[in-house]
Design a protein around this motif. Sequence first.
Motif, short mmCIF file in Angstrom:
data_model
loop_
_atom_site.label_atom_id
_atom_site.label_comp_id
_atom_site.label_asym_id
_atom_site.label_seq_id
_atom_site.Cartn_x
_atom_site.Cartn_y
_atom_site.Cartn_z
N ARG A 133 -68.83 90.12 21.91
CA ARG A 133 -69.64 91.21 22.45
C ARG A 133 -68.78 92.27 23.13
NH1 ARG A 133 -72.49 88.52 26.15
NH2 ARG A 133 -73.97 87.83 24.56
N ASN A 134 -67.88 91.82 23.99
CA ASN A 134 -67.15 92.76 24.85
C ASN A 134 -65.89 93.34 24.22
OD1 ASN A 134 -69.05 92.20 26.86
ND2 ASN A 134 -67.85 90.49 27.66
N GLU A 135 -65.21 92.54 23.39
CA GLU A 135 -63.94 93.00 22.82
C GLU A 135 -64.05 93.41 21.34
OE1 GLU A 135 -60.44 90.75 23.70
OE2 GLU A 135 -61.35 89.85 25.50
N LYS A 136 -64.96 92.78 20.62
CA LYS A 136 -65.10 93.08 19.19
C LYS A 136 -66.28 94.00 18.89
CE LYS A 136 -61.69 90.53 17.69
NZ LYS A 136 -60.52 91.12 17.01
N ASN A 137 -67.13 94.23 19.90
CA ASN A 137 -68.30 95.11 19.73
C ASN A 137 -69.22 94.66 18.62
OD1 ASN A 137 -67.66 96.96 21.82
ND2 ASN A 137 -66.19 97.99 20.48
N TYR A 138 -69.38 93.34 18.46
CA TYR A 138 -70.31 92.82 17.46
C TYR A 138 -71.74 93.11 17.91
CZ TYR A 138 -66.88 90.20 14.69
OH TYR A 138 -65.85 89.85 13.86
N SER A 139 -72.63 93.30 16.95
CA SER A 139 -74.03 93.55 17.27
C SER A 139 -74.69 92.27 17.77
CB SER A 139 -74.78 94.05 16.03
OG SER A 139 -74.88 93.02 15.06
N SER A 140 -75.81 92.41 18.46
CA SER A 140 -76.54 91.25 18.97
C SER A 140 -77.03 90.38 17.82
CB SER A 140 -77.72 91.70 19.83
OG SER A 140 -78.59 92.54 19.09
N HIS A 141 -77.38 91.01 16.69
CA HIS A 141 -77.82 90.26 15.51
C HIS A 141 -76.70 89.36 15.00
CE1 HIS A 141 -79.88 89.37 11.75
NE2 HIS A 141 -78.78 89.70 11.11
N THR A 142 -75.48 89.90 14.91
CA THR A 142 -74.34 89.12 14.44
C THR A 142 -74.01 88.00 15.43
OG1 THR A 142 -73.43 91.06 13.32
CG2 THR A 142 -71.92 89.22 13.71
N GLU A 143 -74.11 88.29 16.72
CA GLU A 143 -73.85 87.27 17.75
C GLU A 143 -74.77 86.07 17.56
OE1 GLU A 143 -74.11 88.79 21.67
OE2 GLU A 143 -72.83 90.51 21.26
N ILE A 144 -76.07 86.35 17.39
CA ILE A 144 -77.06 85.28 17.23
C ILE A 144 -76.78 84.47 15.97
CG2 ILE A 144 -79.50 84.80 16.84
CD1 ILE A 144 -80.12 87.30 18.56
N SER A 145 -76.49 85.17 14.88
CA SER A 145 -76.21 84.49 13.61
C SER A 145 -74.97 83.61 13.72
CB SER A 145 -76.03 85.52 12.49
OG SER A 145 -77.21 86.27 12.29
N TYR A 146 -73.91 84.16 14.29
CA TYR A 146 -72.66 83.40 14.43
C TYR A 146 -72.83 82.19 15.34
CZ TYR A 146 -69.36 86.35 11.85
OH TYR A 146 -68.64 86.99 10.86
N LEU A 147 -73.59 82.37 16.42
CA LEU A 147 -73.80 81.26 17.34
C LEU A 147 -74.59 80.15 16.65
CD1 LEU A 147 -73.47 80.11 20.15
CD2 LEU A 147 -75.54 81.32 20.86
N THR A 148 -75.58 80.51 15.85
CA THR A 148 -76.35 79.52 15.09
C THR A 148 -75.45 78.80 14.09
OG1 THR A 148 -78.37 80.85 15.28
CG2 THR A 148 -78.31 79.20 13.53
N ASP A 149 -74.61 79.57 13.41
CA ASP A 149 -73.70 78.98 12.42
C ASP A 149 -72.73 77.99 13.07
OD1 ASP A 149 -74.90 80.59 10.53
OD2 ASP A 149 -73.39 82.17 10.68
N LEU A 150 -72.17 78.37 14.20
CA LEU A 150 -71.20 77.50 14.87
C LEU A 150 -71.89 76.24 15.40
CD1 LEU A 150 -68.26 77.15 15.72
CD2 LEU A 150 -68.85 78.16 17.91
N THR A 151 -73.12 76.38 15.88
CA THR A 151 -73.86 75.22 16.37
C THR A 151 -74.11 74.23 15.23
OG1 THR A 151 -74.96 76.54 18.08
CG2 THR A 151 -76.00 74.46 17.47
N GLN A 152 -74.43 74.75 14.05
CA GLN A 152 -74.63 73.88 12.88
C GLN A 152 -73.32 73.18 12.50
OE1 GLN A 152 -76.24 76.55 9.95
NE2 GLN A 152 -78.29 76.55 10.85
N PHE A 153 -72.22 73.91 12.59
CA PHE A 153 -70.91 73.32 12.30
C PHE A 153 -70.60 72.22 13.32
CE2 PHE A 153 -66.20 73.54 12.97
CZ PHE A 153 -65.82 72.98 11.75
N GLN A 154 -70.88 72.50 14.58
CA GLN A 154 -70.64 71.52 15.64
C GLN A 154 -71.44 70.24 15.40
OE1 GLN A 154 -71.46 72.97 19.57
NE2 GLN A 154 -71.20 70.97 20.53
N GLN A 155 -72.71 70.40 15.04
CA GLN A 155 -73.57 69.24 14.79
C GLN A 155 -73.04 68.41 13.62
OE1 GLN A 155 -77.32 71.22 14.20
NE2 GLN A 155 -77.82 71.25 16.39
#
Length: 296
Positions: free
Chosen positions: A11-33
């Motif tokens: 968010r702060n350094e890469k200026n990713y959109s909130s939509h991308t943040e949510i998608s990436y967080l979901t993806d990483l959570t699935q990977f973690q599981q």
Amino acid sequence: MWKEKWIQHLRNEKNYSSHTEISYLTDLTQFQQFIEEECGEFDPEQIDSDLVRLWIAHLVEEGIKPRSANRKLSAVKTFFNYLNKIGAVSGNPAEKIRGPKTPKKLPAFVHHEEMIRVIDDERAYPDNFEGQRDRFIIELFYVTGIRKSELIGIKNSDVDNYTKTLRVTGKRNKQRIIPLSDDTVEKLKKYIQLRDREIENKSPHLFVKKNGNPMYPKMIYNIVRKHLDSIPTLSKRSPHVLRHSFATEMLNNGAEINAVKELLGHSSLASTEVYTHVTFEELKKVYHNAHPRAKN
């Protein structure tokens, strides 16, 4: 802990959109599981490329579409790049992993003759502020190739009638300057005059609703879809189709591909090259329809 800091980094350094943040967080959570099910715990230092490949294979088996699987892989790569940057891990186990091949679909676009018919159809646009605004929005999409979010974000101060240019803010807040034709500048002036005369609530935004408030994405989408509905052969009807139409017309009429890349605000030439496939498909149609041996 790592996930939260990573999202803040995006968010702060890469200026990713909130939509991308949510998608990436979901993806990483699935990977973690998945990793926790395979290994019992999620320890980034213990994850190797074989585990990442196993996860991708699992996604394919689950019927995840290649495009979605590749986005999930991109999220994991970005996560490990961040961990590597802060010294939490050494290397990126996902760096050299290739996702499933994505079948390339040629983007839908509108031919110039059809586009002119849509814009010039007097019956389709009421003779009031909203009707004339919608007509100019359709035309501006077609003659500039800007994105829906870019159009919504245009401020009055972004218009320069003297240099006949328009400043737009694209993805990750990158700005670019788009030249405007004399005809577009004149139509822009008329729209602004009509807006200022009809709308009491003044706004810094170029395009507004009749109450003076800024327009929103779904509203813009509905306007474009409504007017492109008059083209029954069109498979998609959205602002992005007009962006495709702009790029295709530019290349069909001899524009250099790097110039089109800059006008579209693409960060990679590969994103622009898809339109060369569109123009080649048009050439094939002309050949098969016109050459007597091709017809046979």
